[in-house]
Scaffold this motif. Structure first.
Motif, PDB file in Angstrom:
ATOM      1  N   LYS A 111      -1.564  20.337  56.289  1.00  0.00           N
ATOM      2  CA  LYS A 111      -0.363  21.177  56.386  1.00  0.00           C
ATOM      3  C   LYS A 111       0.386  21.217  55.049  1.00  0.00           C
ATOM      4  O   LYS A 111       0.908  22.253  54.638  1.00  0.00           O
ATOM      5  CB  LYS A 111       0.559  20.673  57.500  1.00  0.00           C
TER       6      LYS A 111
ATOM      7  N   GLU B  19      -6.766  27.675  67.056  1.00  0.00           N
ATOM      8  CA  GLU B  19      -5.486  27.749  67.788  1.00  0.00           C
ATOM      9  C   GLU B  19      -4.466  26.770  67.216  1.00  0.00           C
ATOM     10  O   GLU B  19      -3.300  27.103  67.028  1.00  0.00           O
ATOM     11  CB  GLU B  19      -5.708  27.433  69.283  1.00  0.00           C
TER      12      GLU B  19
ATOM     13  N   LYS C 292      -3.163  27.995  63.998  1.00  0.00           N
ATOM     14  CA  LYS C 292      -2.232  29.118  64.206  1.00  0.00           C
ATOM     15  C   LYS C 292      -0.863  28.594  64.607  1.00  0.00           C
ATOM     16  O   LYS C 292       0.163  29.135  64.191  1.00  0.00           O
ATOM     17  CB  LYS C 292      -2.772  30.067  65.281  1.00  0.00           C
ATOM     18  N   MET C 293      -0.846  27.543  65.430  1.00  0.00           N
ATOM     19  CA  MET C 293       0.437  27.002  65.884  1.00  0.00           C
ATOM     20  C   MET C 293       1.272  26.430  64.740  1.00  0.00           C
ATOM     21  O   MET C 293       2.498  26.462  64.788  1.00  0.00           O
ATOM     22  CB  MET C 293       0.211  25.911  66.943  1.00  0.00           C
TER      23      MET C 293
ATOM     24  N   THR D 155       2.976  29.480  62.088  1.00  0.00           N
ATOM     25  CA  THR D 155       3.764  30.619  62.608  1.00  0.00           C
ATOM     26  C   THR D 155       4.929  30.997  61.677  1.00  0.00           C
ATOM     27  O   THR D 155       5.316  32.153  61.623  1.00  0.00           O
ATOM     28  CB  THR D 155       4.334  30.333  64.016  1.00  0.00           C
ATOM     29  N   SER D 156       5.457  30.006  60.937  1.00  0.00           N
ATOM     30  CA  SER D 156       6.612  30.332  60.084  1.00  0.00           C
ATOM     31  C   SER D 156       6.195  30.759  58.665  1.00  0.00           C
ATOM     32  O   SER D 156       7.046  30.895  57.791  1.00  0.00           O
ATOM     33  CB  SER D 156       7.566  29.144  60.016  1.00  0.00           C
ATOM     34  N   TYR D 157       4.897  30.941  58.441  1.00  0.00           N
ATOM     35  CA  TYR D 157       4.427  31.375  57.110  1.00  0.00           C
ATOM     36  C   TYR D 157       3.891  32.803  57.203  1.00  0.00           C
ATOM     37  O   TYR D 157       2.753  33.000  57.654  1.00  0.00           O
ATOM     38  CB  TYR D 157       3.317  30.456  56.598  1.00  0.00           C
ATOM     39  N   PRO D 158       4.667  33.804  56.794  1.00  0.00           N
ATOM     40  CA  PRO D 158       4.206  35.185  56.928  1.00  0.00           C
ATOM     41  C   PRO D 158       2.978  35.507  56.079  1.00  0.00           C
ATOM     42  O   PRO D 158       2.243  36.450  56.400  1.00  0.00           O
ATOM     43  CB  PRO D 158       5.410  36.020  56.469  1.00  0.00           C
TER      44      PRO D 158
ATOM     45  N   GLU E  12      -2.810  33.287  57.028  1.00  0.00           N
ATOM     46  CA  GLU E  12      -3.630  33.746  58.163  1.00  0.00           C
ATOM     47  C   GLU E  12      -4.611  32.648  58.533  1.00  0.00           C
ATOM     48  O   GLU E  12      -5.007  31.871  57.664  1.00  0.00           O
ATOM     49  CB  GLU E  12      -4.517  34.901  57.675  1.00  0.00           C
TER      50      GLU E  12
ATOM     51  N   GLU F 188       3.646  20.071  66.280  1.00  0.00           N
ATOM     52  CA  GLU F 188       3.290  21.180  67.186  1.00  0.00           C
ATOM     53  C   GLU F 188       1.952  20.939  67.897  1.00  0.00           C
ATOM     54  O   GLU F 188       1.709  21.518  68.957  1.00  0.00           O
ATOM     55  CB  GLU F 188       3.151  22.513  66.417  1.00  0.00           C
TER      56      GLU F 188
END
Ligand code: PNS
Length: 161
Positions: free
Chosen positions: A18, A52, A55-56, A59-62, A65, A148
């Motif tokens: 992360k 998954e 992805k969780m 979520t706060s990184y536009p 991907e 998360e």
């Protein structure tokens, strides 16, 4: 646009991963975190579960991907219009293998640059295998994996123990 691929097994994702995602997202326009589907490896988490969980945590990184791939990294990078691979480096023990992979990838495709990010020293001891080892024997992994996904990881490790 500078698109970087951050490939790995992520079995499971850790706080060390992360940290690399967070830092890479500030350096590149777009980061594609991609889970390798390796038929020769016996992962604990399925591809779907690993995707998954990633992805969780993004979520706060536009500009981040999550995806998966099989086959050669050079082919995947081409398909994604990327010529940059990001990898995290922990200790010297990572270096030899990563150095070989970076060189072989550049031999296969001279456009591909591998960029290494030194781990945050808080995570230099951390790996997915260590997390699984500690968790399976009931140790506390709450500070080693993103909050998360803590429950998902613990559930799976309890099933395994
Ligand atoms: O998290 P990991 O297991 O250290 O990740 C390894 C990974 C996925 C980065 C590496 O195995 C890889 O890039 N595999 C794709 C196959 C490939 O391109 N092989 C040729 C270069 S060795």
């Amino acid at each position: 646009m500078k698109i970087a691929i951050y490939p790995g097994s992520f079995d499971p994702v850790t706080n060390g991963h992360k940290d690399i995602i967070d830092r890479a997202s500030r350096v590149f326009d777009k980061v594609i975190v991609s889970v390798l589907e390796n038929p020769r490896k016996q992962p604990l988490f399925s591809i779907g579960e690993r995707v998954e969980m990633l992805k969780m945590i993004v979520t706060s990184y536009p500009n981040v991907e999550v995806d998966s791939f099989e086959g050669l990294l050079i082919d995947y990078a081409k398909q994604k219009n990327s010529s940059i691979v990001v990898k995290g480096l922990r200790a010297m023990s990572d270096f030899e293998f990563e150095f070989q992979m970076a060189l072989i990838n550049r031999k296969l495709d001279s456009r591909l640059e591998t960029m290494f990010m030194m781990t945050n020293n808080r995570f230099s001891f951390l790996s997915s295998s260590i997390v699984k080892e500690i968790g399976i024997y009931g140790g506390d992994i709450s500070e080693l994996v993103p909050c998360e996904v803590y429950n998902i990881i613990m559930r799976k490790l309890r099933e395994e123990s």
